[in-house]
Design an enzyme around this catalytic site. Structure first.
Site, PDB file in Angstrom:
ATOM      1  N   GLY A 101      -6.313  -3.249 -13.664  1.00 44.27           N
ATOM      2  CA  GLY A 101      -7.681  -2.734 -13.753  1.00 44.27           C
ATOM      3  C   GLY A 101      -8.658  -3.841 -14.118  1.00 44.27           C
ATOM      4  O   GLY A 101      -8.784  -4.196 -15.291  1.00 44.27           O
ATOM      5  N   GLY A 102      -9.304  -4.421 -13.113  1.00 45.81           N
ATOM      6  CA  GLY A 102     -10.387  -5.369 -13.359  1.00 45.81           C
ATOM      7  C   GLY A 102      -9.973  -6.756 -13.807  1.00 45.81           C
ATOM      8  O   GLY A 102     -10.815  -7.519 -14.289  1.00 45.81           O
ATOM      9  N   LYS A 124       0.881  -1.179   0.000  1.00 47.28           N
ATOM     10  CA  LYS A 124       0.000   0.000   0.000  1.00 47.28           C
ATOM     11  C   LYS A 124       0.911   1.220   0.000  1.00 47.28           C
ATOM     12  O   LYS A 124       2.060   1.152   0.443  1.00 47.28           O
ATOM     13  CB  LYS A 124      -0.904  -0.062   1.244  1.00 47.28           C
ATOM     14  CG  LYS A 124      -1.846   1.110   1.406  1.00 47.28           C
ATOM     15  CD  LYS A 124      -3.288   0.774   1.033  1.00 47.28           C
ATOM     16  CE  LYS A 124      -4.225   1.973   1.159  1.00 47.28           C
ATOM     17  NZ  LYS A 124      -4.126   2.963   0.075  1.00 47.28           N
ATOM     18  N   ASN A 177      -4.538   3.356 -12.255  1.00 47.80           N
ATOM     19  CA  ASN A 177      -5.146   3.456 -10.923  1.00 47.80           C
ATOM     20  C   ASN A 177      -6.683   3.511 -11.101  1.00 47.80           C
ATOM     21  O   ASN A 177      -7.178   3.328 -12.213  1.00 47.80           O
ATOM     22  CB  ASN A 177      -4.620   4.711 -10.206  1.00 47.80           C
ATOM     23  CG  ASN A 177      -4.668   4.597  -8.682  1.00 47.80           C
ATOM     24  OD1 ASN A 177      -5.649   4.138  -8.114  1.00 47.80           O
ATOM     25  ND2 ASN A 177      -3.607   5.020  -8.021  1.00 47.80           N
ATOM     26  N   THR A 178      -7.403   3.794 -10.051  1.00 49.61           N
ATOM     27  CA  THR A 178      -8.877   3.745 -10.099  1.00 49.61           C
ATOM     28  C   THR A 178      -9.494   4.957 -10.811  1.00 49.61           C
ATOM     29  O   THR A 178      -8.869   6.005 -10.938  1.00 49.61           O
ATOM     30  CB  THR A 178      -9.431   3.676  -8.657  1.00 49.61           C
ATOM     31  OG1 THR A 178      -8.858   4.744  -7.906  1.00 49.61           O
ATOM     32  CG2 THR A 178      -9.084   2.358  -8.000  1.00 49.61           C
ATOM     33  N   LYS A 237       2.814   4.790 -11.656  1.00 46.74           N
ATOM     34  CA  LYS A 237       1.425   4.333 -11.806  1.00 46.74           C
ATOM     35  C   LYS A 237       0.548   5.494 -12.237  1.00 46.74           C
ATOM     36  O   LYS A 237       0.384   6.481 -11.515  1.00 46.74           O
ATOM     37  CB  LYS A 237       0.914   3.746 -10.484  1.00 46.74           C
ATOM     38  CG  LYS A 237      -0.481   3.142 -10.596  1.00 46.74           C
ATOM     39  CD  LYS A 237      -0.809   2.297  -9.391  1.00 46.74           C
ATOM     40  CE  LYS A 237      -2.151   1.621  -9.505  1.00 46.74           C
ATOM     41  NZ  LYS A 237      -2.412   0.746  -8.356  1.00 46.74           N
ATOM     42  N   CYS A 271      -3.628   8.552  -7.146  1.00 48.53           N
ATOM     43  CA  CYS A 271      -4.758   8.379  -6.221  1.00 48.53           C
ATOM     44  C   CYS A 271      -5.786   9.463  -6.569  1.00 48.53           C
ATOM     45  O   CYS A 271      -5.448  10.650  -6.594  1.00 48.53           O
ATOM     46  CB  CYS A 271      -4.314   8.516  -4.767  1.00 48.53           C
ATOM     47  SG  CYS A 271      -5.719   8.439  -3.637  1.00 48.53           S
ATOM     48  N   GLY A 302     -12.145  -2.911 -10.229  1.00 48.90           N
ATOM     49  CA  GLY A 302     -12.882  -4.141 -10.516  1.00 48.90           C
ATOM     50  C   GLY A 302     -13.283  -4.240 -11.979  1.00 48.90           C
ATOM     51  O   GLY A 302     -12.910  -3.391 -12.809  1.00 48.90           O
TER      52      GLY A 302
HETATM   53  O1  RRO Z   1      -5.847   5.081  -0.279  1.00 52.56           O
HETATM   54  C1  RRO Z   1      -6.705   5.316  -1.163  1.00 52.56           C
HETATM   55  O2  RRO Z   1      -7.813   5.822  -0.909  1.00 52.56           O
HETATM   56  C2  RRO Z   1      -6.444   5.012  -2.595  1.00 52.56           C
HETATM   57  C3  RRO Z   1      -5.226   5.180  -3.210  1.00 52.56           C
HETATM   58 BR1  RRO Z   1      -3.715   5.686  -2.279  1.00 52.56          BR
HETATM   59  C4  RRO Z   1      -5.092   4.968  -4.605  1.00 52.56           C
HETATM   60  O3  RRO Z   1      -4.031   5.130  -5.224  1.00 52.56           O
HETATM   61  N1  RRO Z   1      -6.182   4.597  -5.292  1.00 52.56           N
HETATM   62  C5  RRO Z   1      -7.367   4.401  -4.683  1.00 52.56           C
HETATM   63  O4  RRO Z   1      -8.345   4.060  -5.360  1.00 52.56           O
HETATM   64  N2  RRO Z   1      -7.482   4.605  -3.330  1.00 52.56           N
END
Ligand code: RRO
Length: 305
Positions: free
Chosen positions: A244-245, A47, A193-194, A166, A131, A218
């Site tokens: 990713g997913g 993390k 990333n998301t 990333k 993030c 997901g």
């Molecule tokens: O910790 C988070 O809320 C988080 C991070 Br660091 C990230 O890079 N991507 C994400 O979806 N959540």
């Protein structure tokens, strides 16, 4: 097919198989890294860790969405000084590469955390510049080619470990950010990333997450991630780690064909820790069926004109 068809060397890392635990899932303790490695991951990513500890956001920090989850954890982490001890301990036990994900609020922060993580024994550094929902870090850096370039350059000076950047999908053209990272010295890119998202409760008529908005991961984001990998591989030669997913071998193979050399698995691990083994087995069968000697043989094949 060669006997070690699944092993892959990429950006200075050698993995027994082309799967990695994505950052954010089970990512803080030696015990969980070990569990993930024992269940078949080729490498693990921690993390994200910063200079100072952070408690993260108030609950709820995760909500189920259609075909995925939305999280706003808020970068909870113990800070690099404490986490360095965990890195050292992990390195004594773990037999797969340990990639340390880091974040900061400035290029200097990123460089300091990268230096400390490297000294503690990280095999590679993954820069979280993506993030979607924490202010003054993450995507606020990774959405600006100039800021991104500064961070990558400073970290490059601070460490000689492989540097993985990333990237965020929450941009107009991800190839512009990929180019900035590459020109500044990135050794590989993790893509993606998301996606920035929200969930709303119809009874309370309010957003569900404590932080209101979060990041979607997901199955729902797989086609977007795949397109991002494809776009970057179309223009640049840099090694790509697809993310990713991905939940089965077929998804993984799609990412290889789009141009990724390794895949990261996150959300699917929360449902089933055995996912690394089933994906690896499926990739092996696929390579045999297609008479491919290794994963490298199929990387980017979808770009054939
Ligand atoms: O910790 C988070 O809320 C988080 C991070 Br660091 C990230 O890079 N991507 C994400 O979806 N959540």
């Amino acid at each position: 097919m060669e006997s070690n068809a699944l092993s892959i060397s990429c950006a200075g890392l050698t993995l027994n198989n082309p799967t990695m635990l994505a950052s954010g899932i089970m990512g803080y303790s030696t015990e969980s890294f070990q569990r993930i490695a024992n269940s078949g991951a080729g490498a693990v990513v921690t993390k994200s860790v910063g200079i100072q500890p952070r408690v993260g956001y108030v609950n709820p920090t995760v909500v189920q969405a259609e075909s995925g989850i939305i999280n706003a954890m808020g970068l909870p982490n113990p800070g690099i000084t404490i986490f360095s001890e965990e890195i050292k301990f992990s390195k004594m036990i773990l037999r797969v590469p340990l990639v340390v994900s880091i974040f900061g609020y400035s290029a200097e922060d990123y460089a300091e955390v990268a230096k400390k993580a490297s000294e503690a024994g990280a095999d590679a550094i993954e820069l979280n510049v993506s993030c979607p929902h924490v202010k003054q870090t993450g995507a606020e850096i990774g959405q600006s080619p100039k800021l991104l370039s500064e961070v990558v350059q400073q970290v490059k000076i601070a460490t000689n470990k492989p540097l993985i950047v990333k990237l965020s999908p929450n941009v107009t053209d991800i190839t512009i950010l990929a180019q900035a990272a590459i020109e500044a010295g990135a050794d590989a890119l993790t893509v993606i990333n998301t996606l920035k998202a929200i969930a709303i409760d119809v009874e309370t008529q309010t957003p569900i997450l404590g932080n209101i908005k979060g990041g979607l991961s997901g199955a729902a984001i797989k086609p977007v991630a795949l397109r991002c990998v494809y776009d970057i591989a179309d223009q640049f030669k840099i090694p790509i780690i697809g993310c990713g997913g991905i939940k089965n071998w077929r998804d993984a193979v799609e990412f290889f064909l789009a141009g990724a050399s390794i895949v990261q698995i996150g959300t699917a691990v929360a449902d089933n820790i055995e996912v690394f083994q089933s994906i690896t087995k499926g990739i092996e069968n696929y390579l045999r069926k297609k008479n491919a000697r290794s994963v490298k043989d199929i990387v980017g094949l979808a770009h054939r004109k």
